[in-house]
Design an enzyme around this catalytic site. Structure first.
Site, short mmCIF file in Angstrom:
data_model
loop_
_atom_site.label_atom_id
_atom_site.label_comp_id
_atom_site.label_asym_id
_atom_site.label_seq_id
_atom_site.Cartn_x
_atom_site.Cartn_y
_atom_site.Cartn_z
N ASP A 133 0.86 -1.18 0.00
CA ASP A 133 0.00 0.00 0.00
C ASP A 133 0.90 1.23 0.00
OD1 ASP A 133 -2.45 -1.40 0.10
OD2 ASP A 133 -2.30 -1.61 2.27
N ASP A 160 -7.00 -1.27 -4.63
CA ASP A 160 -8.04 -0.85 -3.67
C ASP A 160 -8.89 0.27 -4.26
OD1 ASP A 160 -6.92 -2.63 -1.82
OD2 ASP A 160 -5.66 -1.07 -0.93
#
Length: 171
Positions: free
Chosen positions: A126, A144
């Site tokens: 991330d 995401d």
């Protein structure tokens, strides 16, 4: 029309996975773990975190092989259902809506991008960090973002078609 929608979906899925892979590789090579690079001070940073769990760090603290089996199993089930929805035949000559097809393709591409990380590396990279006031959103990535955008399009499609049945073909 169905073949065009399917090819468009394949293109969206491939685009999401490619962009997700390229950005994650770039972050892994260019940004040290836990480094914070402000882009818009107090609102948006580029970071590098590794999430062994699911969305928002769910299950990230759990240990053992069951976490991976559970996360990969849920991903496989979700992707199977979405794939079946994308490839189902047109019913009564009425094509799937643009929003529905695009949303499903975005969710599938995002799920595939994160599943790839989990399968190959055991963790998901991330790197996007957003703040609104004092609230910090959990770090996220391109996959995401695609899942979130796809889910939003699916909700819009549901709202749009809820009280308006699809037109029936005329003979």
């Amino acid at each position: 029309m169905t073949a065009q929608l399917r090819m468009r979906s394949v293109g969206i899925i491939a685009g999401v996975v490619l962009l997700d892979r390229l950005t994650k590789i770039w972050i892994q090579r260019s940004v040290t773990l836990m480094d914070v690079n402000p882009v818009i001070s107090g609102f948006f940073n580029i970071v590098h975190t590794e999430n062994p769990g699911a969305a928002f760090g769910f299950l990230s603290q759990s240990q053992g092989p069951w976490r991976s089996v559970l996360l990969m199993g849920v991903s496989a089930i979700v992707m199977s259902v979405i794939l079946a929805m994308l490839w189902r035949p047109v019913k009564n000559g009425v094509a799937h809506s643009f929003l529905l097809h695009t949303g499903l393709a975005l969710v599938f591409g995002g799920a595939l991008g994160n599943a790839w990380d989990r399968l190959v590396r055991g963790t998901v990279t991330d790197f996007l960090q957003v703040f609104i006031g004092s609230y910090e959103f959990p770090s996220f990535n391109v996959a995401d973002s695609a899942i979130t955008l796809g889910a939003t399009l699916l909700l819009l499609d549901l709202w749009k078609t809820r009280n308006h049945p699809a037109p029936q073909p005329t003979s």
